[in-house]
Design a protein around this motif. Structure first.
Motif, PDB file in Angstrom:
ATOM      1  N   PRO A   1    -166.977  14.246  35.616  1.00  0.00           N
ATOM      2  CA  PRO A   1    -165.727  14.867  34.685  1.00  0.00           C
ATOM      3  C   PRO A   1    -165.440  13.763  33.780  1.00  0.00           C
ATOM      4  CG  PRO A   1    -164.690  13.448  36.690  1.00  0.00           C
ATOM      5  CD  PRO A   1    -166.405  13.396  36.776  1.00  0.00           C
ATOM      6  N   THR A   2    -164.862  14.626  32.776  1.00  0.00           N
ATOM      7  CA  THR A   2    -164.169  13.535  31.195  1.00  0.00           C
ATOM      8  C   THR A   2    -162.503  14.085  31.077  1.00  0.00           C
ATOM      9  OG1 THR A   2    -165.739  13.604  29.964  1.00  0.00           O
ATOM     10  CG2 THR A   2    -164.267  13.732  28.706  1.00  0.00           C
ATOM     11  N   LEU A   3    -161.734  12.659  31.569  1.00  0.00           N
ATOM     12  CA  LEU A   3    -160.114  13.419  32.003  1.00  0.00           C
ATOM     13  C   LEU A   3    -159.461  12.482  31.000  1.00  0.00           C
ATOM     14  CD1 LEU A   3    -159.219  12.369  35.377  1.00  0.00           C
ATOM     15  CD2 LEU A   3    -160.064  14.641  34.276  1.00  0.00           C
ATOM     16  N   PHE A   4    -159.012  12.964  29.634  1.00  0.00           N
ATOM     17  CA  PHE A   4    -158.429  12.428  29.238  1.00  0.00           C
ATOM     18  C   PHE A   4    -157.034  11.409  28.584  1.00  0.00           C
ATOM     19  CE2 PHE A   4    -160.837  16.119  27.665  1.00  0.00           C
ATOM     20  CZ  PHE A   4    -161.695  15.567  26.972  1.00  0.00           C
TER      21      PHE A   4
ATOM     22  N   ALA B   1    -154.623   6.942  15.773  1.00  0.00           N
ATOM     23  CA  ALA B   1    -155.768   7.911  15.988  1.00  0.00           C
ATOM     24  C   ALA B   1    -156.985   8.067  15.816  1.00  0.00           C
ATOM     25  CB  ALA B   1    -155.160   8.147  14.299  1.00  0.00           C
ATOM     26  N   GLY B   2    -157.004   6.532  15.403  1.00  0.00           N
ATOM     27  CA  GLY B   2    -158.803   5.998  15.350  1.00  0.00           C
ATOM     28  C   GLY B   2    -159.834   6.515  16.881  1.00  0.00           C
ATOM     29  N   GLY B   3    -158.433   5.717  17.979  1.00  0.00           N
ATOM     30  CA  GLY B   3    -158.769   5.242  19.622  1.00  0.00           C
ATOM     31  C   GLY B   3    -158.930   6.350  20.208  1.00  0.00           C
ATOM     32  N   MET B   4    -158.055   8.280  19.904  1.00  0.00           N
ATOM     33  CA  MET B   4    -158.108   9.252  20.212  1.00  0.00           C
ATOM     34  C   MET B   4    -159.349   9.804  19.607  1.00  0.00           C
ATOM     35  SD  MET B   4    -156.067  12.418  19.226  1.00  0.00           S
ATOM     36  CE  MET B   4    -156.858  13.316  19.604  1.00  0.00           C
ATOM     37  N   ALA B   5    -159.831   9.924  18.464  1.00  0.00           N
ATOM     38  CA  ALA B   5    -160.297  10.521  18.059  1.00  0.00           C
ATOM     39  C   ALA B   5    -162.012  10.290  18.813  1.00  0.00           C
ATOM     40  CB  ALA B   5    -160.510  10.117  16.654  1.00  0.00           C
ATOM     41  N   ASN B   6    -162.039   8.972  19.206  1.00  0.00           N
ATOM     42  CA  ASN B   6    -163.238   8.418  19.639  1.00  0.00           C
ATOM     43  C   ASN B   6    -163.476   8.767  21.398  1.00  0.00           C
ATOM     44  OD1 ASN B   6    -165.068   6.436  19.809  1.00  0.00           O
ATOM     45  ND2 ASN B   6    -164.365   5.223  21.727  1.00  0.00           N
ATOM     46  N   GLU B   7    -162.332   9.081  21.589  1.00  0.00           N
ATOM     47  CA  GLU B   7    -161.941   9.781  22.377  1.00  0.00           C
ATOM     48  C   GLU B   7    -162.502  10.809  23.165  1.00  0.00           C
ATOM     49  OE1 GLU B   7    -159.280   9.255  26.999  1.00  0.00           O
ATOM     50  OE2 GLU B   7    -158.001   9.740  25.449  1.00  0.00           O
ATOM     51  N   VAL B   8    -162.007  12.068  21.891  1.00  0.00           N
ATOM     52  CA  VAL B   8    -162.130  13.591  22.163  1.00  0.00           C
ATOM     53  C   VAL B   8    -163.869  13.697  22.320  1.00  0.00           C
ATOM     54  CG1 VAL B   8    -161.506  15.206  21.338  1.00  0.00           C
ATOM     55  CG2 VAL B   8    -159.541  13.482  21.919  1.00  0.00           C
ATOM     56  N   ILE B   9    -163.851  12.916  21.011  1.00  0.00           N
ATOM     57  CA  ILE B   9    -165.424  13.072  20.854  1.00  0.00           C
ATOM     58  C   ILE B   9    -166.132  12.702  21.511  1.00  0.00           C
ATOM     59  CG2 ILE B   9    -167.365  12.797  19.067  1.00  0.00           C
ATOM     60  CD1 ILE B   9    -165.034  12.211  16.820  1.00  0.00           C
ATOM     61  N   ALA B  10    -165.836  11.426  22.372  1.00  0.00           N
ATOM     62  CA  ALA B  10    -166.630  11.165  23.810  1.00  0.00           C
ATOM     63  C   ALA B  10    -167.051  12.134  24.994  1.00  0.00           C
ATOM     64  CB  ALA B  10    -166.597   9.397  24.296  1.00  0.00           C
ATOM     65  N   GLY B  11    -165.200  12.701  24.322  1.00  0.00           N
ATOM     66  CA  GLY B  11    -165.683  14.285  25.858  1.00  0.00           C
ATOM     67  C   GLY B  11    -165.910  15.432  25.119  1.00  0.00           C
ATOM     68  N   ILE B  12    -166.832  15.365  24.107  1.00  0.00           N
ATOM     69  CA  ILE B  12    -166.855  16.675  23.117  1.00  0.00           C
ATOM     70  C   ILE B  12    -167.188  18.039  24.071  1.00  0.00           C
ATOM     71  CG2 ILE B  12    -168.955  16.799  22.567  1.00  0.00           C
ATOM     72  CD1 ILE B  12    -165.929  18.271  20.184  1.00  0.00           C
ATOM     73  N   ARG B  13    -168.212  17.926  24.781  1.00  0.00           N
ATOM     74  CA  ARG B  13    -168.471  19.311  25.516  1.00  0.00           C
ATOM     75  C   ARG B  13    -167.543  19.626  26.694  1.00  0.00           C
ATOM     76  NH1 ARG B  13    -174.247  19.512  25.194  1.00  0.00           N
ATOM     77  NH2 ARG B  13    -174.945  17.831  24.356  1.00  0.00           N
ATOM     78  N   THR B  14    -166.412  18.521  26.876  1.00  0.00           N
ATOM     79  CA  THR B  14    -165.158  19.298  28.081  1.00  0.00           C
ATOM     80  C   THR B  14    -164.369  19.681  26.762  1.00  0.00           C
ATOM     81  OG1 THR B  14    -166.333  17.123  29.187  1.00  0.00           O
ATOM     82  CG2 THR B  14    -163.497  18.661  29.788  1.00  0.00           C
ATOM     83  N   VAL B  15    -164.627  19.348  25.923  1.00  0.00           N
ATOM     84  CA  VAL B  15    -163.389  19.980  24.806  1.00  0.00           C
ATOM     85  C   VAL B  15    -163.769  21.122  24.301  1.00  0.00           C
ATOM     86  CG1 VAL B  15    -162.101  20.190  22.817  1.00  0.00           C
ATOM     87  CG2 VAL B  15    -162.737  17.739  23.900  1.00  0.00           C
ATOM     88  N   ILE B  16    -164.478  21.722  24.496  1.00  0.00           N
ATOM     89  CA  ILE B  16    -165.594  23.047  23.896  1.00  0.00           C
ATOM     90  C   ILE B  16    -165.701  23.846  24.747  1.00  0.00           C
ATOM     91  CG2 ILE B  16    -167.666  24.238  23.435  1.00  0.00           C
ATOM     92  CD1 ILE B  16    -168.715  21.173  22.330  1.00  0.00           C
ATOM     93  N   ALA B  17    -166.175  23.324  26.804  1.00  0.00           N
ATOM     94  CA  ALA B  17    -165.990  24.407  27.966  1.00  0.00           C
ATOM     95  C   ALA B  17    -164.706  24.701  28.014  1.00  0.00           C
ATOM     96  CB  ALA B  17    -166.504  23.157  28.628  1.00  0.00           C
ATOM     97  N   PHE B  18    -163.807  24.017  28.075  1.00  0.00           N
ATOM     98  CA  PHE B  18    -162.137  24.307  28.003  1.00  0.00           C
ATOM     99  C   PHE B  18    -161.727  24.998  27.209  1.00  0.00           C
ATOM    100  CE2 PHE B  18    -162.809  21.471  31.118  1.00  0.00           C
ATOM    101  CZ  PHE B  18    -162.981  22.255  32.673  1.00  0.00           C
ATOM    102  N   ASN B  19    -162.122  25.608  26.110  1.00  0.00           N
ATOM    103  CA  ASN B  19    -162.259  25.520  24.148  1.00  0.00           C
ATOM    104  C   ASN B  19    -160.210  25.009  23.986  1.00  0.00           C
ATOM    105  OD1 ASN B  19    -163.097  28.352  24.145  1.00  0.00           O
ATOM    106  ND2 ASN B  19    -161.539  28.781  25.835  1.00  0.00           N
ATOM    107  N   ALA B  20    -160.098  23.704  24.029  1.00  0.00           N
ATOM    108  CA  ALA B  20    -159.369  22.747  24.292  1.00  0.00           C
ATOM    109  C   ALA B  20    -159.316  22.293  22.488  1.00  0.00           C
ATOM    110  CB  ALA B  20    -158.737  21.803  24.776  1.00  0.00           C
TER     111      ALA B  20
END
Length: 1262
Positions: free
Chosen positions: A1108-1111, A230-249
């Motif tokens: 580009p940030t991919l997950f 769970a921590g690894g996933m959170a780390n990846e998402v917070i690191a790519g947060i601008r992509t998350v925000i841009a795509f309303n994910a």
């Protein structure tokens, strides 16, 4: 030393010399360089610990005697034949024994702890010194692999671990073993039959401990791996947060994190059940053992084999021995930790660097001319063996010449200087000084003949004079003044408050960049170096400072061989020779005029810099802007400096705290740094009520658990009552003794069942509650992080690392307030009150004395604690200087080595360590006093209580039975409280962490990222920016957009071009609404962007960035990221447009192939095309392309460019590009500089204007 060609195949040379394995085992390492005093202290500590451990079970021998006296007294009291004199003599004798045993225990415990503390402090002082000495002699390739933070960590927490393992822990282990042996032997002495029966159960107890520990280990491992997923996933998402925000994910990521947490929670609940079993089984075993032992003891007593008191004495002797052994076992962990830390630290101490700068061997000529020769020098950095930095560089510098090295970043200029300073060894070729290879010279001598001035000069926290004297210790004040005059520094130094004696450096008077630079030049000049190295010495300065520093440098280099690296080519026009580096080779050489005539790389670099300097028609505006920029640049660098000095300060505080703490409890600095982080976050400590309020959904679990905890808390006071009844049974004796004892034993069995069941239920329910609550807390914090805007993530304290560690560690800390630890604490508190109640019920006259003596101990203990607290600030002050020297010299190792000041720093540390070392010794002695009091006070307590009981009996106010009952009830209560007290520090930490987490949940974002508010108009795709001013929230004083204007109509492709930092990417971020403009308007169609729902806006915009940030999801999930209900057909259509469909179809799993963490399984071009497909599948009205091809090689670029050209059709497109050839066909090109749009038009019209765009194109074509 000649380096033969055989040696210099890459890596061979280093292989031959590597000697870093630590010699000997951890114990012999610990006592390396130690005298007989240390061995005597160790021996004394071990012998005295063994003595205090062996003395402890004698308490049972005295207990046997006093119990016999009390039982005889009780039976004669009942039948009216009570004889006071003999009873009084017996009690007095045993009370005196208790008192004397207490004195011996006190002395042994005090002296053994004092020995261990003193020994530990002496050894740690020695290790600290040797560690600092060793770190300062390492070479640069070693520092490339060991971070400064990691090294200061070794100095603080690494040494803390050693202290933890070699201080009192050895004593506890030795004492535990001695107590077990002594207890069993005493048991055999008192009654071998009963001891044998009890010993049969010892393997049972130890076996149950082993089995439960094994299962607990497995459960903990499973839980940790689930949480790390769970921590690894959170780390990846917070690191790519601008992509998350841009795509309303955000909703998608929240549910993904929730699912992983649910899995981890399941494991956590399983662990808490195992843990509850671990607590319950030993209790059940102990009560069952009591039942058997007392019944068997009664049988032996009835046969006359043993006395009544013997049963009690033997029972407690064996139980005490087993308990102490069990309690000592966990301390093995600390000793193992210390062994690992010792090996870790001695690896550094024993590491022989390839280039040992402290060696005394090598040539030391009296005089040198300063002629330098580089002959076919090749070099690769050890950390990047596949990248060749220098590929065969050859040049020579004659004595007194100034030679400039120029070229783009990373072309090998600074590397050449590093090789000359012998920070690294070249892989091939030779560097000669006056015709001899530099390897033949002594390194210290070589560095002392070279003066170096770097881009960011390091100033130490000392006076100006001391800083300059770092160049040469032997100089007089007049020499210092003369050097400062030469460096143009004398005037500004005289204006400082105390002139040359003013303290400067981090934490004192802050100098500007130019002033620091001039002090550094003075420091270089006093060395009277024959060779002067200037590594971009003026690049970080504003124009005014640059002029002054440049003047100082020109003065300094007269008559010296000077090697100068410069980015600003205007500063090196007068050099005798200019070498142009390009990709690790020298591409051009000659003086300024010759190279300009050559019209090659150098000429184009000069032109490029002139273009940047060329003024537009708006000369006046520009000069004002330049000032603004230089001021804001100064501001931002000073902010960076403040940040850097803060981390240095924190490191140094940790080192100083580790130099002073002697106990092995939670280190103070951990608490303090947690508190600092809490204050930084703007939070306050949460109360326990806040935590319970948050756990409201689990309230029924808590209520049921608390009921069972209440019952569990009463078991020990109930035990003392049953125990008292047993005393009566033995006192009455007679034929019915075995039967009566059997009935009492049944009560013990009932207690076994009750305590086992209640412990298991309360522990597992609270464990489950804690797990559920902590999981919910993580999810709530994560949800709130996902709803923040970009400015939140720009804040340095919200970097990826700190946010993920908040989720991981803080929620666990809060969990401690409500899981099985809560059961332990409540159990202790309930036992205390119930025990006191029982004591008053059975003998109100006797009970107060127990409380008074306990209060005496509390007062004594807290007085010592208060005194240590009062000493704390003075202790800290005494260690500040030593810890600062450590952190300053490790973090600035390059400067320390260049100035050959390793020995100076080492001696300064030794001198500065004297005071804190002395204070740590004294603190250790006080701490030993506290331990000794705690270990022996209960014996004095018994002596006082029984004497008081005797006085009450003599006056006929109480009975022998009441005395026994009251003392045992209070004894049980105090034992429970002491077990609970060890959990109290965790509550402090829980409240700090809860304060941080709750504040994070409450933090509101400036921009409503969920898009709950705002209008949802039909978006066509017209963009207009009018009079926009903008500065990033964490750099408010630096305007990035300064009255920026642009328009892009539907269907148009608009390109933004201009030098780095001119505001291109920032304007795209405002269109995405990562931020809001400070002033001016951003309009989409005719709507202000702030009135449109953020979610609706981003649904109509797609962004393709430079990287580009991919997950870590499948290709399909990455393409449909943030969207729901997308058909396979739509996905394939988008992928075909993005030129990636055929590649995906050739993969074994097609669209279900995982791209790996951060898309690691794909090449740059493939990632970029998936990002384009992700943008196309949304069918956006507006497409934003931020340098989408700049990081690609030419083959990938062609494919991606085609995909982009297709993607632009039928939508508004805003493109940023550095390669101007890619945007020649744009409908409109806007040229930006200093946050303004200064030109706009098509490619042809802008070329015709012959302005900045024309020069940018010309620059790229050359």
């Amino acid at each position: 030393m000649k380096v033969s060609d055989k040696d210099v195949e890459r890596g061979k040379l280093t292989e031959k010399k590597k000697k870093s394995s630590s010699r000997g085992n951890s114990l012999s390492n610990l006592f390396r360089h130690s005298g007989c005093v240390d061995y005597l202290l160790l021996l004394g500590g071990i012998v005295l610990s063994a003595a205090s451990g062996a003395l402890l079970p004698f308490n049972s021998l005295i207990f046997e005697g006093i119990t016999n006296v009390l039982m005889d007294g009780e039976s004669t009291w009942q039948n009216g034949t009570f004889h006071y004199e003999s009873f009084s003599a017996g009690i007095r004798h045993y009370c005196l024994s208790y008192f004397l045993l207490g004195v011996f225990m006190f002395l042994c415990t005090y002296l053994s702890n004092a020995c261990f503390y003193t020994m530990a402090e002496r050894r740690l002082y020695c290790i600290r010194k040797n560690l600092l000495k060793s770190v300062l002699r390492q070479d640069a390739s070693w520092f490339d692999q060991n971070t400064v933070g990691g090294l200061t960590q070794k100095m603080s927490s690494g040494i803390e671990k050693i202290k933890d393992g070699i201080g009192d822990k050895i004593g506890v282990l030795v004492g535990g073993v001695a107590t077990f042996i002594s207890g069993v032997l005493l048991g055999f002495y008192m009654c071998w039959q009963l001891t044998l029966v009890m010993l049969i159960t010892v393997p049972l107890q130890l076996g149950s401990m082993y089995m439960t520990a094994k299962h607990l280990n497995r459960a903990t491992k499973n839980e940790m791996s689930a949480y790390s997923n769970a921590g690894g996933m959170a780390n990846e998402v917070i690191a790519g947060i601008r992509t998350v925000i841009a795509f309303n994910a955000q909703p998608f990521e929240i549910s993904r994190y929730g699912a992983l947490l649910a899995e981890a929670r399941k494991m956590g609940v399983r662990k808490s059940i195992v843990l509850a079993l671990c607590s319950a089984i030993p209790l059940v075993l102990m009560f069952v053992l009591m039942a058997g032992a007392f019944w068997y003891g009664a049988i032996l007593t009835s046969y006359g084999v043993a006395t009544s008191g013997t049963t009690f004495g033997v029972f407690w002797a064996v139980i005490l021995g087993t308990r102490r052994l069990g309690e000592a076992a966990p301390h093995m962990g600390a000793i193992t930790g210390a062994r690992l830390a010792i090996n870790d630290i001695f690896k550094v101490i024993d590491n022989e660097p390839e280039i040992n700068c402290t060696k005394k061997t090598g040539r030391r000529p009296e005089k040198i001319n300063g002629k330098l020769n580089f002959d076919n020098v090749q070099f690769t950095y050890p950390t990047r063996p596949d990248v060749k930095v220098l590929k065969g560089v050859s040049f020579e510098v004659n004595p007194g010449e100034t030679v400039a090295l120029v070229g783009h970043s990373g072309c090998g200029k600074s590397t050449s200087i590093g090789l000359l300073m012998r920070f690294y060894n070249q892989c091939a070729g030779t560097i000669k000084l006056d015709g001899a290879p530099i390897e033949e010279y002594n390194i210290e001598w070589l560095r002392s003949t070279i003066g170096i001035v770097q881009q960011e000069p390091i100033i130490f926290l000392a006076s100006v004079a001391e800083n300059v004297r770092m160049g040469d210790n032997s100089i007089t004040d007049t020499d210092i003044e003369e050097a400062c005059r030469q460096a143009n520094a004398h005037d500004f130094i005289n204006k400082l408050s105390e002139g040359y004696n003013t303290q400067i450096g981090a934490g004192a008077v802050q100098l500007s960049g130019g002033q620091k630079q001039r002090v550094a030049i003075a420091r270089a000049i006093v060395r009277k170096p024959q060779i002067l190295l200037l590594d971009e010495a003026t690049s970080a300065l504003d124009t005014e400072s640059e002029r002054m520093v440049q003047h100082a440098l020109e003065k300094a280099s007269q008559g010296r061989t000077t090697l100068c690296i410069a980015h600003r080519l205007s500063t090196i026009r007068n050099a005798n020779k200019i070498l142009v580096f390009d990709q690790g080779l020298i591409a051009e050489r000659g003086n300024h005029e010759q190279l300009i005539r050559l019209n090659g790389i150098y000429a184009s670099m000069v032109r490029a810099q002139e273009i940047e300097r060329a003024k537009e028609d708006t000369t006046e505006d520009d000069s004002i802007e330049e000032d603004h920029l230089s001021i804001s640049r100064k501001m931002s660098t000073s902010e960076d400096e403040v940040r850097r000095s803060k981390t240095l300060l924190r490191d140094s505080t940790r080192v100083s705290q580790s130099m002073l703490s002697v106990t092995s409890q939670v280190p103070d600095w951990e608490m303090e740094s947690a508190r600092e982080e809490m204050i930084e976050e703007g939070a306050m400590e949460a109360s326990m009520m806040d935590i319970f309020r948050f756990a409201k959904p689990e309230k029924w679990n808590i209520v049921i658990a608390l009921v069972f905890t209440l019952i569990r808390g009463v078991t020990w006071p109930a035990f003392s009552v049953v125990y008292g009844q047993l005393f009566k049974v033995f006192a009455e004796g007679g034929e019915n003794l075995p039967y009566n004892a059997f009935i009492s034993s049944l009560w013990f069995l009932l207690l076994a069942v009750t305590s086992g069941v209640t412990t298991f239920i309360s522990g597992s329910l609270l464990g489950k509650t804690g797990e559920t609550m902590s999981s919910r807390l993580r999810l709530d914090v994560f949800k709130n992080i996902m709803q923040q805007d970009a400015s939140y993530f720009d804040d340095p304290k919200h970097n990826v690392g700190s946010l993920t560690s908040r989720l991981a560690t803080d929620s666990q800390n809060v969990q401690a307030a409500i899981d099985h630890r809560l059961a332990e604490v409540l159990n202790g508190i309930i036992s205390l009150f119930a025990g006191i109640a029982v004591a008053f019920w059975f003998g109100w006259s006797m009970a107060p004395i127990g409380l008074v003596t306990a209060l005496l101990l509390v007062i004594a203990q807290s007085s010592v604690a208060q005194y240590l607290k009062y000493r704390g600030p003075k202790d800290m002050d005494s260690a500040i200087e030593a810890s600062r020297i450590v952190t300053e010299s490790i973090s600035n190792w390059r400067t320390v080595q260049a100035l050959t000041k390793q020995e100076y720093m080492y001696k300064a540390f030794t001198v500065a360590s004297k005071a804190p070392r002395h204070r740590a010794f004294v603190k250790g002695l006080w701490q030993s006093l506290s331990f000794a009091l705690a270990g022996s006070f209960f014996l004095w307590n018994f002596a006082i209580a029984y004497m008081f009981g005797l006085w009450l009996i003599s006056n006929g106010w109480t009975t022998p039975f009441s005395v026994f009952q009251v003392i045992e009830a209070l004894n049980m209560a105090s034992m429970s409280v002491m077990m609970a007290a060890s959990y109290f520090p965790e509550y402090v930490r829980a409240r700090i962490s809860a304060g941080i987490m709750f504040t994070m949940i409450r933090q509101k974002s400036h921009i409503d990222n969920r898009g709950l508010t705002g209008e949802k108009p039909l978006i066509r795709g017209n963009i207009q920016m009018r009079g926009v001013y903008f500065a990033y929230p964490n750099r408010r004083r630096q305007l990035i957009l300064n009255n920026f204007n642009m328009t892009a109509n539907f269907g148009q492709t608009v390109a933004l071009v201009g030098p780095s930092g001119c505001g291109k990417s920032t304007s795209i971020q405002l269109i995405e609404r990562y931020y809001d403009a400070i002033c001016g308007s951003v309009m989409i169609d005719d709507n202000d962007i702030r009135d449109i729902s953020v979610k609706h806006l981003r649904d109509n915009i797609a962004l393709v960035g430079q990287e580009p940030t991919l997950f870590n999801l499948s290709i399909k999930e990455n393409i449909t990221y943030g969207l729901e209900n997308v058909s396979q057909e739509q996905i394939e259509k988008a992928a075909t447009l993005a030129n990636i469909h055929s590649f995906v179809m050739n993969l074994p799993e097609g669209y279900d192939t995982s791209v790996g963490a951060s898309g690691g399984r794909l090449s740059g071009g493939q990632k970029q095309r998936i990002a384009i497909a992700r943008a196309i599948v949304r069918d956006p009205k507006i497409l934003l392309l931020d340098e989408a091809t700049s990081a690609l090689d030419s083959e990938s670029e062609k494919v991606v460019q085609e995909a982009l050209d297709k993607a632009r059709l039928g939508r508004t497109c805003v493109v940023i590009a550095h390669r101007l050839s890619t945007i020649q066909n744009a409908d409109k090109i806007i040229v930006c500089r200093n946050g303004k749009a200064i030109e706009e038009g098509t490619h042809q019209t802008l070329l015709a204007r012959r302005g900045l765009y024309y020069r940018l194109v010309e620059k790229q074509s050359t």
